[in-house]
Design a protein around this motif. Structure first.
Motif, PDB file in Angstrom:
ATOM      1  N   SER A 197      20.895  19.385   7.443  1.00 49.34           N
ATOM      2  CA  SER A 197      21.234  20.759   7.835  1.00 49.34           C
ATOM      3  C   SER A 197      22.004  20.809   9.148  1.00 49.34           C
ATOM      4  O   SER A 197      22.426  21.875   9.580  1.00 49.34           O
ATOM      5  N   PHE A 198      22.221  19.648   9.755  1.00 50.42           N
ATOM      6  CA  PHE A 198      22.895  19.579  11.061  1.00 50.42           C
ATOM      7  C   PHE A 198      24.369  19.278  10.863  1.00 50.42           C
ATOM      8  O   PHE A 198      24.749  18.418  10.057  1.00 50.42           O
ATOM      9  N   GLN A 199      25.225  20.004  11.606  1.00 48.70           N
ATOM     10  CA  GLN A 199      26.662  19.778  11.562  1.00 48.70           C
ATOM     11  C   GLN A 199      27.070  18.874  12.724  1.00 48.70           C
ATOM     12  O   GLN A 199      26.920  19.236  13.891  1.00 48.70           O
ATOM     13  N   VAL A 200      27.575  17.695  12.397  1.00 51.13           N
ATOM     14  CA  VAL A 200      27.961  16.720  13.417  1.00 51.13           C
ATOM     15  C   VAL A 200      29.338  17.080  13.966  1.00 51.13           C
ATOM     16  O   VAL A 200      30.289  17.232  13.192  1.00 51.13           O
ATOM     17  N   PRO A 201      29.482  17.231  15.287  1.00 54.17           N
ATOM     18  CA  PRO A 201      30.817  17.477  15.853  1.00 54.17           C
ATOM     19  C   PRO A 201      31.731  16.282  15.568  1.00 54.17           C
ATOM     20  O   PRO A 201      31.319  15.133  15.778  1.00 54.17           O
ATOM     21  N   PRO A 202      32.945  16.510  15.063  1.00 55.24           N
ATOM     22  CA  PRO A 202      33.841  15.387  14.769  1.00 55.24           C
ATOM     23  C   PRO A 202      34.090  14.483  15.983  1.00 55.24           C
ATOM     24  O   PRO A 202      34.257  13.275  15.837  1.00 55.24           O
ATOM     25  N   ALA A 203      34.109  15.077  17.170  1.00 60.29           N
ATOM     26  CA  ALA A 203      34.356  14.279  18.368  1.00 60.29           C
ATOM     27  C   ALA A 203      33.199  13.343  18.696  1.00 60.29           C
ATOM     28  O   ALA A 203      33.322  12.487  19.575  1.00 60.29           O
ATOM     29  N   SER A 204      32.069  13.489  17.977  1.00 58.64           N
ATOM     30  CA  SER A 204      30.921  12.608  18.210  1.00 58.64           C
ATOM     31  C   SER A 204      30.966  11.354  17.357  1.00 58.64           C
ATOM     32  O   SER A 204      30.073  10.511  17.461  1.00 58.64           O
ATOM     33  N   ILE A 205      31.976  11.211  16.514  1.00 55.47           N
ATOM     34  CA  ILE A 205      32.053  10.047  15.640  1.00 55.47           C
ATOM     35  C   ILE A 205      32.084   8.725  16.414  1.00 55.47           C
ATOM     36  O   ILE A 205      31.592   7.708  15.923  1.00 55.47           O
ATOM     37  N   PRO A 206      32.627   8.654  17.657  1.00 55.43           N
ATOM     38  CA  PRO A 206      32.586   7.381  18.390  1.00 55.43           C
ATOM     39  C   PRO A 206      31.172   6.890  18.700  1.00 55.43           C
ATOM     40  O   PRO A 206      31.016   5.765  19.176  1.00 55.43           O
ATOM     41  N   VAL A 207      30.156   7.711  18.450  1.00 57.58           N
ATOM     42  CA  VAL A 207      28.790   7.259  18.705  1.00 57.58           C
ATOM     43  C   VAL A 207      28.446   6.074  17.805  1.00 57.58           C
ATOM     44  O   VAL A 207      27.598   5.243  18.161  1.00 57.58           O
ATOM     45  N   ILE A 208      29.110   5.967  16.671  1.00 59.56           N
ATOM     46  CA  ILE A 208      28.794   4.883  15.733  1.00 59.56           C
ATOM     47  C   ILE A 208      29.106   3.515  16.330  1.00 59.56           C
ATOM     48  O   ILE A 208      28.231   2.636  16.364  1.00 59.56           O
ATOM     49  N   PRO A 209      30.325   3.259  16.819  1.00 57.62           N
ATOM     50  CA  PRO A 209      30.543   1.950  17.456  1.00 57.62           C
ATOM     51  C   PRO A 209      29.704   1.763  18.714  1.00 57.62           C
ATOM     52  O   PRO A 209      29.311   0.642  19.036  1.00 57.62           O
ATOM     53  N   LEU A 210      29.417   2.859  19.417  1.00 55.19           N
ATOM     54  CA  LEU A 210      28.615   2.737  20.632  1.00 55.19           C
ATOM     55  C   LEU A 210      27.184   2.305  20.309  1.00 55.19           C
ATOM     56  O   LEU A 210      26.596   1.485  21.017  1.00 55.19           O
ATOM     57  N   VAL A 211      26.637   2.845  19.234  1.00 58.38           N
ATOM     58  CA  VAL A 211      25.293   2.421  18.816  1.00 58.38           C
ATOM     59  C   VAL A 211      25.309   0.955  18.404  1.00 58.38           C
ATOM     60  O   VAL A 211      24.408   0.180  18.775  1.00 58.38           O
ATOM     61  N   PHE A 212      26.349   0.555  17.658  1.00 58.52           N
ATOM     62  CA  PHE A 212      26.467  -0.844  17.266  1.00 58.52           C
ATOM     63  C   PHE A 212      26.541  -1.745  18.502  1.00 58.52           C
ATOM     64  O   PHE A 212      25.893  -2.797  18.568  1.00 58.52           O
ATOM     65  N   MET A 213      27.335  -1.345  19.472  1.00 61.65           N
ATOM     66  CA  MET A 213      27.483  -2.152  20.683  1.00 61.65           C
ATOM     67  C   MET A 213      26.168  -2.216  21.455  1.00 61.65           C
ATOM     68  O   MET A 213      25.782  -3.281  21.964  1.00 61.65           O
ATOM     69  N   SER A 214      25.467  -1.090  21.553  1.00 63.75           N
ATOM     70  CA  SER A 214      24.199  -1.060  22.288  1.00 63.75           C
ATOM     71  C   SER A 214      23.177  -1.992  21.656  1.00 63.75           C
ATOM     72  O   SER A 214      22.366  -2.605  22.351  1.00 63.75           O
ATOM     73  N   LEU A 215      23.206  -2.103  20.331  1.00 62.39           N
ATOM     74  CA  LEU A 215      22.272  -2.989  19.642  1.00 62.39           C
ATOM     75  C   LEU A 215      22.721  -4.444  19.683  1.00 62.39           C
ATOM     76  O   LEU A 215      21.888  -5.355  19.798  1.00 62.39           O
ATOM     77  N   LEU A 216      24.035  -4.655  19.608  1.00 61.42           N
ATOM     78  CA  LEU A 216      24.544  -6.015  19.490  1.00 61.42           C
ATOM     79  C   LEU A 216      24.643  -6.750  20.826  1.00 61.42           C
ATOM     80  O   LEU A 216      24.593  -7.984  20.849  1.00 61.42           O
ATOM     81  N   ILE A 217      24.805  -6.034  21.925  1.00 64.08           N
ATOM     82  CA  ILE A 217      24.920  -6.718  23.218  1.00 64.08           C
ATOM     83  C   ILE A 217      23.654  -7.513  23.542  1.00 64.08           C
ATOM     84  O   ILE A 217      23.743  -8.688  23.913  1.00 64.08           O
ATOM     85  N   PRO A 218      22.438  -6.939  23.402  1.00 65.14           N
ATOM     86  CA  PRO A 218      21.241  -7.771  23.609  1.00 65.14           C
ATOM     87  C   PRO A 218      21.134  -8.911  22.597  1.00 65.14           C
ATOM     88  O   PRO A 218      20.707 -10.021  22.944  1.00 65.14           O
ATOM     89  N   VAL A 219      21.533  -8.645  21.332  1.00 62.61           N
ATOM     90  CA  VAL A 219      21.507  -9.707  20.324  1.00 62.61           C
ATOM     91  C   VAL A 219      22.469 -10.824  20.719  1.00 62.61           C
ATOM     92  O   VAL A 219      22.159 -12.014  20.587  1.00 62.61           O
ATOM     93  N   TYR A 220      23.651 -10.425  21.200  1.00 60.95           N
ATOM     94  CA  TYR A 220      24.639 -11.409  21.639  1.00 60.95           C
ATOM     95  C   TYR A 220      24.101 -12.249  22.796  1.00 60.95           C
ATOM     96  O   TYR A 220      24.233 -13.470  22.806  1.00 60.95           O
TER      97      TYR A 220
END
Length: 592
Positions: free
Chosen positions: A354-377
């Motif tokens: 039911s939530f409408q995602v602002p299109p400008a928030s789409i960069p959150v996807i790579p940011l989440v990946f980076m936040s998870l992968l940096i400790p893994v790296y």
């Protein structure tokens, strides 16, 4: 080498800039304050990177290409101005004070943006042209984004080197922590950016742009307070001679001595025993060695002769340039994703339940990946590769950058495919596909950015002369700047050229209707260029020679044993290409 230290009338030799420190200063405890300012400042900074294209489009009434070009020009200028922050912190002010000064400038920019976004009388009316701002409205608009760009650029030009300074580069144990610092530095950026492109962007696009800018300004202000509170914990480097004047001096003296024969024996070139850090002579850019030749009968002095170390400092910066330029195309791709993908998102299904995602928030996807992968790296990838390669960081700086370049080409290829699907579903089936289709190539690009940005920062910091580390670290941001400017040029050139070949006489990217444009062809064009650019990067990565005073041996080996030095540190891509082998590093570190 010829030691004329006793007769150096007028020569003010550059001694490695000293640190003001005590035993309680430096180390990771000092960097916590730096991580804090990067988290808080990037909440607003990255939110602006993601959403200003919509602010320019919807509030300032630029057209589609005008809003994209204005955004990329703003970001390009911001990252270019990191050189100003780096230069000032190397020469006139310490890095902490430079950060605080430019932080105040950024706050002024936010204040003007808040005023213009709050009062509709200060905003232009729609006019159907590329740009609708003029008069005092244009003055207020451009002054606000210029102050915002100057402040943001100055902060980023001084803070990375301030953080790396907290580890003693001459101490082998602390030197290895610099790579870890840059990984956590990037993590702090991504955490702040994640908050920015979700919460701040949502507030800006649904509640009010002025409220979003107020939140950004408040976070930046608190970040500056954190940076100031860490003063007693920092190792603060004392500013030294102007790096630009030292570079200019070498160039001028080399030209003045253009008829002078350079001796084959390096001992016949001028050097000073009073220097705190000496860099041996290398064979590349031999013309510059003329600056270190002291004519007979001439007393040494400023603008008369330069030391070998000073000449080598200029050579180091010259060798860095091809590496820098080889990464700019990747940032051009990033600029396109940050503008056209957001515009794509406005005509896609943005529902998440039911939530409408602002299109400008789409960069959150790579940011989440980076936040998870940096400790893994840091805790998984590096230890495994360390055992395989013997390299303390798993792979070298240049190899890390190379991985990012490969992934960026893959990302742009997928971006074109996704756009074909989006357009086909919309035009032929009147169906809006989910916004999260964009997450595929965005996630891959986020991983690419994780490899490239940290690799460049550590490379430029570790290879730079001690007195030029802020300026050199700013080269990482300069690559972004050139990429954004190149993006603006590409958009104009592509529109101009392709308008001559299309039936509608419209360029691939012209107009407001993305369903009539050909963004997918533009993405594939960038993907092809990225593959070509990767080949170019391999050439320059092999050509690069590390400065001989840098700890290449320690970087190359953390294990000892028979035959260890003959093992290769090269890595292979899926295409079978490999570069920067261990044997190559040994050769580069000890040129004959």
């Amino acid at each position: 080498m010829e030691d004329l230290n006793d007769n150096n009338a007028g020569v003010k030799d550059f001694i490695c800039q000293p640190m003001k420190n005590t035993q309680r200063q430096g180390g990771f405890k000092a960097t916590y304050f730096i991580f804090a300012i990067m988290v808080l400042d990037n909440i607003g900074f990255v939110a602006n990177m993601a959403s200003l294209v919509l602010y320019f489009l919807l509030i300032m009434h630029f057209d589609l290409s005008g809003s994209a070009t204005t955004t990329t020009n703003y970001l390009g200028t911001t990252f270019l101005l990191t050189l100003v922050g780096g230069f000032i912190s190397d020469t006139y002010m310490n890095r902490l004070n430079t950060c605080l000064l430019f932080g105040v400038v950024q706050l002024l920019g936010y204040l003007l943006l808040i005023i213009q976004s709050h009062y509709s009388k200060l905003q232009p009316q729609p006019c159907g042209k590329t740009s609708c701002v003029d008069g005092t409205k244009a003055l207020l608009f451009y002054v606000s984004i210029c102050l915002l760009g100057l402040g943001g650029g100055g902060i980023r030009g001084s803070v990375p080197a301030l953080g790396a300074d907290q580890f003693d580069y001459k101490d082998p144990k602390e030197r290895l922590l610099i790579a870890t610092f840059f990984n956590w530095f990037l993590l702090s950026i991504t955490i702040g950016a994640t908050i920015g492109v979700t919460f701040v962007v949502y507030v800006s696009t649904t509640v009010g742009w002025d409220i979003g800018f107020i939140i950004s300004m408040s976070c930046s202000f608190v970040g500056l307070i954190f940076a100031a509170l860490g003063k007693s914990f920092y190792r603060v480097r004392v500013p030294g001679d102007s790096p630009l004047l030292r570079i200019l001096e070498v160039l001028v003296v080399s030209v003045k001595n253009w008829r002078t024969q350079v001796p084959q024996n390096s001992d016949d070139l001028y050097e000073s025993a009073s220097r705190g850090e000496l860099i041996p002579r290398t064979k590349q850019f031999g013309f510059l060695d003329k600056a270190a030749v002291l004519p007979k009968g001439l007393m040494p002095g400023k603008w008369k002769v330069c030391t070998v170390t000073q000449v080598e400092e200029v050579k180091i910066l010259a060798r860095m340039m091809p590496i820098l330029l080889s990464t700019t195309l990747m940032n051009t791709c990033l600029a396109q994703l940050q503008t056209f993908s957001v515009q794509q998102g406005t005509i896609m299904n943005t529902s998440l339940g039911s939530f409408q995602v602002p299109p400008a928030s789409i960069p959150v996807i790579p940011l989440v990946f980076m936040s998870l992968l940096i400790p893994v790296y840091e805790f998984g990838f590096v230890p495994v590769l360390r055992k395989v390669t013997g390299h303390p960081n798993g792979i070298t700086h240049l190899q890390r950058v190379g991985v990012g370049l490969i992934l960026s080409a893959i990302s742009m290829t997928i971006a074109g495919i996704v756009e074909v699907k989006r357009k086909h579903e919309f035009v032929y089936h009147n169906h809006r596909i989910s916004l999260f289709w964009l997450s595929i190539h965005y996630a891959i690009f986020g991983i690419a950015d994780m490899f490239t940005l940290v690799g460049l920062m550590e490379f430029f910091y570790s290879e730079a002369p001690a007195g030029m580390r802020s300026l050199s670290t700013s080269f990482s941001w300069l690559s972004l700047s050139i990429g954004y400017y190149l993006s603006s040029v590409f958009v104009g050139v592509i529109n101009s050229v392709t308008s001559n070949f299309t039936k509608s006489k419209r360029g691939w990217l012209q107009g407001l209707d993305m369903n009539k444009n050909h963004v997918e062809l533009f993405y594939w064009f960038l993907a092809i260029l990225s593959v070509v650019n990767f080949g170019n990067y391999i050439f320059w990565a092999k050509w690069y020679k590390y400065k001989k005073d840098s700890p290449v041996d320690q970087e190359r080996l953390i294990k000892t044993g028979p035959g260890r030095m003959d093992e290769s540190l090269s890595f292979s891509t899926t295409s079978g290409l490999s570069f920067v082998s261990k044997q190559q590093e040994v050769k580069e570190a000890n040129p004959t």
